[in-house]
Structures are given as C-alpha cells and as structure tokens.
Design an enzyme around this catalytic site. Sequence first.
Site, short mmCIF file in Angstrom:
data_model
loop_
_atom_site.label_atom_id
_atom_site.label_comp_id
_atom_site.label_asym_id
_atom_site.label_seq_id
_atom_site.Cartn_x
_atom_site.Cartn_y
_atom_site.Cartn_z
N HIS A 113 83.91 35.59 76.83
CA HIS A 113 83.38 34.25 75.59
C HIS A 113 83.48 36.14 74.19
CE1 HIS A 113 82.00 32.25 78.99
NE2 HIS A 113 81.89 33.35 79.23
N ALA A 167 82.18 55.65 91.41
CA ALA A 167 81.06 54.20 91.68
C ALA A 167 80.05 54.43 90.61
CB ALA A 167 79.88 55.06 92.51
N ARG A 190 89.27 64.33 84.76
CA ARG A 190 90.76 64.68 84.72
C ARG A 190 91.80 63.52 85.64
NH1 ARG A 190 90.75 66.77 90.31
NH2 ARG A 190 88.64 66.42 91.36
#
Length: 198
Positions: A113, A167, A190
Amino acid sequence: MTEKEKMLRGDPYDPTDKELTALRVTAHRLFQEYNNTLETEEEKRAELLEGLLPNHGINCYLQGPVQLDYGVFTTVGDHFYANFNFTVLDSCPVVIGDNVFFGPNCSLVTALHSFNPAERCVRQRADGSFYDIEFAKPITIGSDCWFGTNVVVCGGVTIGEGCVIGAGSVVTRDIPPHTLAAGNPCRVIRKLEGPEAP
C-alpha cells in the site's frame, strides 16, 4: 488493460474488480476445504491442491492450515514443503524453486500500500460502493532454501538459491545465494559453503 493485468504488472489496481474477486473467492473456498481435510485423505488433498495451487511440481506438501489469496499466481518447484499456517498473498507472481522448505507460520506477502495516506484511503464510487487502490511486487525464491518459523518475506524480494532464513526474520530486501540471513530487518550473517549442519 484489465485490473488483473495491472495487478500482475505491479501497477496500481482495484482489488474489488469482479474477475479478481471471483478468483479470490475460489481460492478461499479451496483452502478452507483443504484445511478441513485430514493428512490421511491424500487423494482428496491432491485433488484440492490442483485447483488451489495448480502450478506446482512433484511431491508438493502443504501441512495446513494454509491461506492463499489467489494460488494461481504462485509457482512452486519439486519437493516443496510448508508447515502449519503457510500464507501467500500472491497479488503479484510468487516463484519458488525446487527443494524449498518452510517452517510454521511463514508468510509471503506481495501486496503493498502507498505510504501516502491520501493514496491508500478507501474511496467511494458514485453507486455508493467502496474500494481502495493497491499494488504489489513479485517474490522470487531460489531452489534449496530453508525458512525457519515465523518468517515474513515482503513484496519485491528475491532470495537466491541455497539460503537459510532464520526464525522470526522479516525479509525486506534481496538475499544473495548461499547465505545465512536472519533478523528484523533480515540481514546476511555469513556465507554458506558446502554441506553444513545447523
């Protein structure tokens, strides 16, 4: 140019367009049906998957529940796995390579948007109906990638092959191939070289 053509090009478009609405309604019905199946109902799941995600390779597995805005604008390669709560807003093409795995609660979100409130506000037509103007950017994910739980990939991002996305990451920019990346915003940690264990 149709609203669908505008949407897939990344141009501003009206999501209340009848053709787009019909496509979303079909996808939403299919994923609701898919989500109500058991893992043991393999034939029924396979049949629903053909309608929900027709552009998929061999050995495509969605744990469920899943949510896809259109499904037909997402392409998935061979040996694909998505754990619980996989969400794809494919207002622009989403292209995923082979051997890509997603942990629980991952989202691929092409929809965007405007930063300008005047441009993103709801508008009213002469007939009294309401609409807004949206746009989207594609997402491309190379082969052999692994996404940890709760990863969000934003529109306009390309993730190279062989990447691991940690995560909780929010991926807002391109990630080069064969890298470990994580964080919010997601950054390269890395380079990954050769076979590695976590």
